[in-house]
Design an enzyme around this catalytic site. Structure first.
Site, PDB file in Angstrom:
ATOM      1  N   ASP A  30       1.770  20.004  -8.648  1.00  0.00           N
ATOM      2  CA  ASP A  30       2.024  21.080  -7.702  1.00  0.00           C
ATOM      3  C   ASP A  30       2.677  22.240  -8.446  1.00  0.00           C
ATOM      4  O   ASP A  30       3.367  22.044  -9.443  1.00  0.00           O
ATOM      5  CB  ASP A  30       2.929  20.578  -6.576  1.00  0.00           C
ATOM      6  CG  ASP A  30       2.920  21.497  -5.376  1.00  0.00           C
ATOM      7  OD1 ASP A  30       2.169  22.491  -5.394  1.00  0.00           O
ATOM      8  OD2 ASP A  30       3.664  21.227  -4.416  1.00  0.00           O
ATOM      9  N   ASP A  60      -1.083  13.769  -0.028  1.00  0.00           N
ATOM     10  CA  ASP A  60       0.118  13.320  -0.732  1.00  0.00           C
ATOM     11  C   ASP A  60       1.297  13.419   0.212  1.00  0.00           C
ATOM     12  O   ASP A  60       1.284  14.239   1.137  1.00  0.00           O
ATOM     13  CB  ASP A  60       0.401  14.179  -1.971  1.00  0.00           C
ATOM     14  CG  ASP A  60       1.098  15.491  -1.595  1.00  0.00           C
ATOM     15  OD1 ASP A  60       2.343  15.554  -1.670  1.00  0.00           O
ATOM     16  OD2 ASP A  60       0.406  16.452  -1.183  1.00  0.00           O
ATOM     17  N   HIS A  81       6.050  -2.148  -0.817  1.00  0.00           N
ATOM     18  CA  HIS A  81       5.343  -2.449   0.432  1.00  0.00           C
ATOM     19  C   HIS A  81       4.742  -1.194   1.051  1.00  0.00           C
ATOM     20  O   HIS A  81       3.554  -1.169   1.413  1.00  0.00           O
ATOM     21  CB  HIS A  81       6.273  -3.109   1.447  1.00  0.00           C
ATOM     22  CG  HIS A  81       5.656  -3.169   2.815  1.00  0.00           C
ATOM     23  ND1 HIS A  81       4.702  -4.103   3.167  1.00  0.00           N
ATOM     24  CD2 HIS A  81       5.810  -2.353   3.900  1.00  0.00           C
ATOM     25  CE1 HIS A  81       4.302  -3.869   4.402  1.00  0.00           C
ATOM     26  NE2 HIS A  81       4.959  -2.823   4.872  1.00  0.00           N
ATOM     27  N   CYS A 109      -0.224  -8.182   5.681  1.00  0.00           N
ATOM     28  CA  CYS A 109      -0.125  -7.487   4.393  1.00  0.00           C
ATOM     29  C   CYS A 109      -0.043  -8.496   3.250  1.00  0.00           C
ATOM     30  O   CYS A 109       0.643  -9.520   3.364  1.00  0.00           O
ATOM     31  CB  CYS A 109       1.110  -6.582   4.394  1.00  0.00           C
ATOM     32  SG  CYS A 109       1.378  -5.687   2.839  1.00  0.00           S
ATOM     33  N   CYS A 148       0.949  -7.506   0.050  1.00  0.00           N
ATOM     34  CA  CYS A 148       1.704  -6.910  -1.048  1.00  0.00           C
ATOM     35  C   CYS A 148       2.696  -7.923  -1.621  1.00  0.00           C
ATOM     36  O   CYS A 148       2.951  -8.978  -1.024  1.00  0.00           O
ATOM     37  CB  CYS A 148       2.433  -5.649  -0.578  1.00  0.00           C
ATOM     38  SG  CYS A 148       3.957  -5.944   0.363  1.00  0.00           S
ATOM     39  N   CYS A 166       5.585  -8.817   0.825  1.00  0.00           N
ATOM     40  CA  CYS A 166       5.196  -9.649   1.972  1.00  0.00           C
ATOM     41  C   CYS A 166       4.793 -11.058   1.555  1.00  0.00           C
ATOM     42  O   CYS A 166       4.952 -12.010   2.328  1.00  0.00           O
ATOM     43  CB  CYS A 166       4.065  -8.976   2.748  1.00  0.00           C
ATOM     44  SG  CYS A 166       4.611  -7.535   3.705  1.00  0.00           S
TER      45      CYS A 166
END
Length: 381
Positions: free
Chosen positions: A93, A273, A342, A311, A313, A316
């Site tokens: 940016d 984003d 997560h 989930c 991940c 989890c």
């Protein structure tokens, strides 16, 4: 043009589309979410972990890296990819948003933005050319131009001034970039224009048409999620989309919640984003397939279930809500890592699910199910 957008599939009932973004550091699937690594790091998460969970492009910030550690240092270290050990895409940016968010120590004029460092108070001046010079040092895959951002709601006169400056700076930026490329610099980098105009549909149309006439590699919608309602955001995106070249990638900057991602994918956005996954994680807010939860709630202190049973991940698979509740209350840094892992996994997986639904011709079905899991009806488009 070193970034090429390839359309793969379009949803018949909405504006959603799936595609491929060809860049010097790989071919990336859209729609995509780009984790924010403002200071050359996504907070508490390593580049290896980001790659493992499916991140394709990350965002870093010119303003922050210019001030610390300095872009010359990064250039001498082998440019930003090598400096942070990230071999996939990087979007930088320009720093325009920081000038907006730190408005007490910044002031835009016709030629750029004067500001004082939030670190040591030193005075600096960003111009359309200087922010590109900084990004040449970083050698990011995608460079954003300097734009003039305003808070919403805003007076019509201020919106008109923002558009005038943004178009002027866009012309200066694209001309400078083409000149630098003719001299052999920035040949593997591309440049995105930024469309401003607040929530004024006519202003957005005017700015979009002006920037589409310039040879930008992609086009971004800026100046949203800065005070307007969600519906105003969705309406603005929907209104401006017909005037944005469909052959180029379309990026909605700084947005947002899972609902924002779903609704704006439905309107044809390719790239997003936002700091929300990691910032909210540090504040105890966790995103799930059934909505968000706040681990600070007393009811989670003895809850042995994972954050989200659907989930897969790392957090989890291995830890309970009760354990995370304990870590948060104890102020343990491990909580920030697990919560960030997560939330980022949730966002990246949400984008993967949307890509698959668009490709299968089932995006609207996915959208209805997304809201049904939250006990809501999908809003009309």
């Amino acid at each position: 043009m070193v970034v090429n957008y390839e359309l793969v599939a379009e949803d018949r009932k909405t504006g959603a589309r799936a595609g491929l973004l060809h860049t010097p550091h790989g071919v990336f699937k859209t729609p995509m979410f780009m984790p924010v690594g403002t200071q050359a790091t996504v907070k508490t998460v390593t580049p290896e972990e980001l790659e493992e969970m499916g991140a394709q492009i990350i965002l870093s910030n010119t303003y922050h890296l210019f001030l610390r550690p300095g872009t010359e240092l990064i250039h001498e270290a082998g440019e930003l990819h090598r400096f942070m050990n990230w071999n996939k895409g990087i979007l930088t940016d320009s720093g325009g948003f920081q000038a907006f968010s730190l408005s007490k120590i910044s002031k835009p004029d016709e030629n750029g933005i004067k500001f004082k460092s939030h670190i040591d108070g030193s005075a600096h001046y960003f111009t359309p050319r200087s922010v590109l010079d900084t990004q040449y040092d970083l050698n990011s895959d995608i460079m954003m131009i300097l734009d003039d951002l305003v808070a919403l709601p805003a007076e019509k006169k201020r919106v008109e001034l923002s558009i005038k400056r943004t178009i002027k700076w866009a012309r200066e930026a694209i001309d400078y970039h083409k000149f630098k490329q003719s001299k052999g610099e920035g040949l593997t980098q591309n440049i995105f224009g930024i469309i401003q105009g607040g929530t004024d549909e006519a202003a957005r149309k005017f700015c979009a048409e002006a920037l589409c006439e310039m040879p930008f590699d992609g086009l971004a919608i800026g100046g949203l999620s800065v005070g307007e309602s969600n519906q105003e955001m969705y309406d603005t995106v929907q209104a401006v989309m017909p005037y944005i070249d469909a052959a180029r990638p379309r990026y909605l900057m700084g947005v947002g919640t899972p609902e924002d991602l779903v609704e704006n994918v439905a309107r044809g956005v390719d790239m997003f984003d936002c700091v929300m996954p990691t910032r909210n994680a540090r504040n105890g807010t966790l995103f799930t397939s059934f909505g968000k939860i706040n681990i600070k709630s007393a009811k989670f202190a003895t809850d042995r279930a994972p954050i989200d049973p659907q989930c897969d991940c790392y957090a989890c698979r291995n830890y309970s809500r009760a354990y995370l509740s304990h870590l948060y209350r104890a102020g343990e840094l491990t909580f920030f890592r697990l919560a960030s892992l997560h939330n980022l996994h949730y966002y990246l997986n949400l984008m993967r699910q949307m890509r698959e639904a668009i490709t299968a011709g089932e995006f609207e079905k996915f959208r209805r199910n997304f809201y049904a899991k939250r006990g809501k009806d999908a809003p009309s488009i």
